[in-house]
Design a protein around this motif. Structure first.
Motif, PDB file in Angstrom:
ATOM      1  N   ASP A  40      56.026  26.427  22.444  1.00 54.57           N
ATOM      2  CA  ASP A  40      56.650  25.579  23.448  1.00 54.57           C
ATOM      3  C   ASP A  40      55.608  24.844  24.297  1.00 54.57           C
ATOM      4  OD1 ASP A  40      58.721  24.458  24.803  1.00 54.57           O
ATOM      5  OD2 ASP A  40      59.504  26.330  25.653  1.00 54.57           O
ATOM      6  N   ASP A  41      55.678  23.533  24.293  1.00 54.55           N
ATOM      7  CA  ASP A  41      54.830  22.676  25.146  1.00 54.55           C
ATOM      8  C   ASP A  41      53.342  22.758  24.796  1.00 54.55           C
ATOM      9  OD1 ASP A  41      57.177  22.053  26.434  1.00 54.55           O
ATOM     10  OD2 ASP A  41      56.454  22.462  28.461  1.00 54.55           O
ATOM     11  N   ASP A 335      56.184  21.811  20.083  1.00 58.37           N
ATOM     12  CA  ASP A 335      57.389  20.955  20.163  1.00 58.37           C
ATOM     13  C   ASP A 335      57.171  19.667  20.943  1.00 58.37           C
ATOM     14  OD1 ASP A 335      57.416  22.107  22.715  1.00 58.37           O
ATOM     15  OD2 ASP A 335      59.578  22.483  22.718  1.00 58.37           O
ATOM     16  N   ASN A 336      56.184  19.634  21.817  1.00 61.37           N
ATOM     17  CA  ASN A 336      55.825  18.395  22.526  1.00 61.37           C
ATOM     18  C   ASN A 336      54.457  18.600  23.164  1.00 61.37           C
ATOM     19  OD1 ASN A 336      58.259  19.785  24.427  1.00 61.37           O
ATOM     20  ND2 ASN A 336      56.338  19.452  25.501  1.00 61.37           N
TER      21      ASN A 336
HETATM   22 CA   LIG Z   1      58.848  22.146  24.909  1.00 56.07          CA
END
Ligand SMILES: [Ca+2]
Length: 504
Positions: A40-41, A335-336
């Motif tokens: 995540d991130d 994811d980003n």
């Molecule tokens: Ca994310």
């Protein structure tokens, strides 16, 4: 570039396209396992991506086993849509789902997710941590799992003084506030936490432990291939990690962003400042952030990344110990990306480079060369067809539109090209009206076209950046280089219009 450029290379090697694929990607009688590691991130601030300040030995050794993608991009720089892009194989602009709270099945009720597709072909699918976005009114996708998904917490504190009443809704609040043009008072927790507690105090430690249990069970069940999706939740905010991971880093060594203003000539609405971050203490509601706070946040991000890296390492060690590595495809995907104050922006939610560039590594035994890397432009949606082909499954005929292309030719030869740009998008509001920014990233440029879906081109605002002359995106060159805008617009025009946002 055309993927069929691969054919002459294979012919030279005395192989045909078909037999090479069959021989290399699908050993007869035994399908490979898939270990999909979603983080995540996570932006590519990793040792294997050349960051000298990162302490990520485990992701570095993973990269050394397979292929690293240096120009990989998410399709939308925020959690839920990006995870839809991965699992449905469709871009947000195809689905019309851009927000955290809308389930993808609202747009594509009969979609066959990547996990479902593998299940249909005999796989057992299991998931732990954060895969689909749960929360903000959104929920898991039970049809995707052979056994119930086991979620864990993104926001949690070991020390009571750091928590606030009511976790959740920080990202959703950002979206809501953006739509309403106001800041809502929200319960806050701390932006970071440093403890002397064991790794399993936090979700990523528990996710690794459960992942190890699932791998052991799979090793005892060799007749059925496993697709295990592990969703690690750090370095997503808050940056909570045991102290030993903070101690790996020298906070004085971190450099603060050089380019702290939005690009000259960019539409005001294209940027952002502290949204999401300012829901945590002690971050102020409005900029500026003190140098000390900026340094602590960057330190926290690197510490949380090192913590996650160690947990991934535990899983990889177990995979080796069980003798599963030789028949397991491993994907590492963020994811980003994340803004560290560049353009005055923090977190993600933009169409700029730092929010959209992601780490992507693929280890495919017998296909990828250890330690290889490529400048093939890549998107999240490419993973669906890539994994299907790597596992030797038939080309998917599914109800939803698959927007990706298989990267298998590139995995075999990093110089081969299967696409010449990556595509991503993000929604905004202009004068109270919803608009979408559709972007294409080539090796040299990024063009963003902002307009209402379906509206004529002359209603669009354009942004153009030249990464050769201006890697920090200091100036929007759209008005200075109309011929480049024209050329790239033709590339963008090959893509369908963005679907307007579907609401719950
Ligand atoms: Ca994310």
């Amino acid at each position: 570039m055309n993927r069929f450029l691969v054919l002459p290379l294979l012919a030279l090697a005395g192989l045909t396209f078909d037999t090479s694929l069959r021989a290399e990607t699908a050993p007869p009688g035994r399908k490979p396992n898939v270990l999909l590691i979603c983080v995540d991130d996570l932006k590519p601030v990793l040792g294997c991506y050349g960051d000298p300040l990162a302490k990520t030995p485990n992701l570095d050794r993973l990269a050394a086993r397979g292929m690293r993608f240096d120009l990989a991009y998410c399709n939308q720089a925020v959690c839920a849509p990006s995870r839809n892009n991965l699992m449905v194989g469709s871009r947000s602009t195809t689905l019309g789902v851009y927000s955290l709270g809308t389930h993808f099945r609202k747009a594509a009720p009969d979609a066959v997710t990547l996990l479902q597709y593998f299940m249909r072909h005999g796989y057992r699918t299991e998931g732990i941590g954060k895969i689909f976005h749960i929360g903000h009114g959104n929920h898991d996708d039970p049809a995707s799992w052979s056994v119930p998904f086991q979620p864990d917490k993104v926001v949690e504190y070991a020390l009571p003084e750091n928590s606030a009443n009511g976790q959740l809704t920080r990202e959703e609040a950002y979206f809501t506030n953006q739509k309403l043009g106001q800041n809502r008072e929200l319960p806050r927790g701390a932006a970071w936490e440093m403890t002397d507690l064991p790794d399993n105090t936090y979700a990523d430690g528990r996710i690794a432990e459960e992942g190890i249990r699932r791998l052991r069970a799979a090793a005892a069940r060799p007749e059925q291939p496993l697709f295990l999706a592990l969703g690690f939740v750090k370095p997503h905010l808050p940056f909570c990690a045991p102290k030993k991971y903070w101690d790996l880093h020298d906070r004085k060594a971190f450099k603060l962003a050089e380019q702290t203003q939005p690009p000259v000539g960019a539409p005001r609405y294209a940027g952002k400042t502290l949204g999401e971050l300012n829901q945590y203490t002690p971050v102020p509601e409005q900029p500026p952030l003190s140098e000390d706070l900026q340094r602590t946040l960057i330190h926290g991000y690197y510490a949380a990344t090192s913590f996650m890296d160690a947990q991934v390492g535990r899983v990889l060690d177990e995979l080796d110990r069980l003798g599963l590595s030789e028949r397991t495809i491993i994907v590492l995907w963020g994811d980003n990306g994340w803004h560290f104050g560049d353009h005055g922006a923090w977190t993600k939610h933009t169409n700029y480079e730092q929010a959209n560039r992601i780490p992507l590594m693929i280890v495919a035994p017998g296909v990828t060369k250890p330690g290889s890397h490529t400048r093939q432009l890549t998107e999240t949606v490419d993973l669906y067809p890539t994994l299907v082909e790597l596992a030797g499954l038939p080309a998917p005929e599914v109800p939803q539109k698959l927007d990706g292309v298989s990267l298998v030719p590139v995995l075999k030869n990093p110089e081969v090209r299967v696409r010449d740009h990556a595509y991503h998008a993000f929604p905004r509001h202009r004068a109270g009206q919803p608009i979408i920014g559709r972007a294409i990233r080539t090796e040299r440029y990024r063009l963003v076209e902002w307009k209402k879906p379906g509206a004529p081109r002359d209603t669009a605002d354009f942004e153009l950046y030249d990464y050769q002359s201006d890697p920090l995106e200091s100036t929007n060159l759209a008005s200075r280089l109309p011929a480049v805008v024209e050329n790239l617009s033709r590339v963008l025009a090959r893509h369908p219009e963005a679907k307007p946002e579907i609401t719950n």
